[in-house]
Write an enzyme that holds these catalytic residues in place. Structure first.
Site, PDB file in Angstrom:
ATOM      1  N   GLY A  11       0.793  -1.226   0.000  1.00 30.14           N
ATOM      2  CA  GLY A  11       0.000   0.000   0.000  1.00 30.14           C
ATOM      3  C   GLY A  11       0.825   1.274   0.000  1.00 30.14           C
ATOM      4  CG  MET A  89      -1.206  -7.762  -6.627  1.00 27.71           C
ATOM      5  SD  MET A  89      -0.877  -6.762  -8.111  1.00 27.71           S
ATOM      6  CE  MET A  89      -0.041  -7.960  -9.138  1.00 27.71           C
ATOM      7  NE  ARG A  90      -7.075 -13.106  -5.589  1.00 28.77           N
ATOM      8  CZ  ARG A  90      -6.352 -14.154  -5.254  1.00 28.77           C
ATOM      9  NH1 ARG A  90      -6.228 -15.155  -6.105  1.00 28.77           N
ATOM     10  NH2 ARG A  90      -5.721 -14.215  -4.096  1.00 28.77           N
ATOM     11  CG  ASN A 106      -5.947  -0.926 -12.061  1.00 31.36           C
ATOM     12  OD1 ASN A 106      -5.505  -1.206 -10.946  1.00 31.36           O
ATOM     13  ND2 ASN A 106      -5.377  -1.365 -13.167  1.00 31.36           N
ATOM     14  CB  THR A 107      -2.537   3.032 -11.068  1.00 31.45           C
ATOM     15  OG1 THR A 107      -2.272   2.149  -9.969  1.00 31.45           O
ATOM     16  CG2 THR A 107      -3.203   4.298 -10.551  1.00 31.45           C
ATOM     17  CG  HIS A 108      -1.156  -1.286 -16.333  1.00 32.18           C
ATOM     18  ND1 HIS A 108      -1.167  -2.589 -15.870  1.00 32.18           N
ATOM     19  CD2 HIS A 108      -0.387  -1.289 -17.453  1.00 32.18           C
ATOM     20  CE1 HIS A 108      -0.438  -3.346 -16.675  1.00 32.18           C
ATOM     21  NE2 HIS A 108       0.041  -2.581 -17.640  1.00 32.18           N
ATOM     22  CB  ALA A 141     -15.435  -7.309 -18.949  1.00 39.72           C
TER      23      ALA A 141
END
Length: 201
Positions: A11, A89-90, A106-108, A141
């Site tokens: 985190g 992580m899911r 989400n960040t990537h 999705a």
């Protein structure tokens, strides 16, 4: 703006948000932090800041669908305006994405659509590119295929390895998160986000 944060690990990005809220630099109410694993250190960070925590342990459920339903039900109890995946992580099931459509972000650690998936940093190094970065996107999705809200470029130095490159990406990622959450709280984010959580510019 009510924010629920989902995480699986330490985190470190989440701590940046906690610190910004505590310093009155980010006008967001972090109402809860949740995890799919009970020992995620990000939960300890939340507890230290007085933020409610919850665990929906993936291993307690017979299927991804059952876990997804439980996660969605738990998150919904906090009535969030926005749900942020900060190192979760899911892959959640479609029910969660539908339930929080346009509000789950989400960040990537790459400049999507380049290098989707769990190994984006090493994939960029293996490909020999000289620039990578970080992306903030709405979760859909697919795997890292949702509408892009923001991107920040990060140069790759000749001597970079996975650890050093990931550290540089984290710096850009944290600032991107702070900037965009502030915009979202003010209602000035891109129109891909569902009202009333964002208004057209």
């Amino acid at each position: 703006m009510r924010l629920v944060v989902l995480l699986s690990g330490s985190g470190s990005n989440f701590q940046t948000l906690i610190d910004a809220v505590a310093a009155n630099d980010l006008a967001v109410d972090i109402v809860a932090a949740g995890s799919d694993v009970p020992d995620a250190y990000g939960l300890t960070r939340a507890q230290a800041a007085g933020i409610d925590t919850f665990v929906v342990n993936y291993t307690d459920y017979p299927s991804r669908a059952a876990w997804t339903t439980a996660l969605a039900d738990t998150v919904a109890t906090y009535t969030p305006d926005v749900v942020l995946s900060s190192g979760l992580m899911r892959i959640v099931g479609e029910e969660f994405i539908t339930r929080f459509a346009g509000r789950f972000i989400n960040t990537h650690p790459a400049l999507l659509p380049a290098f989707p998936g769990a190994h984006a940093v090493t994939d960029a190094l293996d490909a020999g590119v000289v620039i990578t970065g970080t992306t903030l996107h709405i979760v859909d999705a697919g795997v890292d295929t949702g509408p892009i809200l923001d991107q920040r470029a990060v140069p790759i130095a000749p001597n970079d390895n996975a650890e050093s490159l990931h550290a540089k990406i984290k710096v850009a990622e944290r600032q991107m998160l702070l900037d965009n959450l502030a915009l979202l709280a003010a209602g000035t984010t891109p129109t891909q986000l569902i009202p009333p959580y964002a208004k057209p510019r």
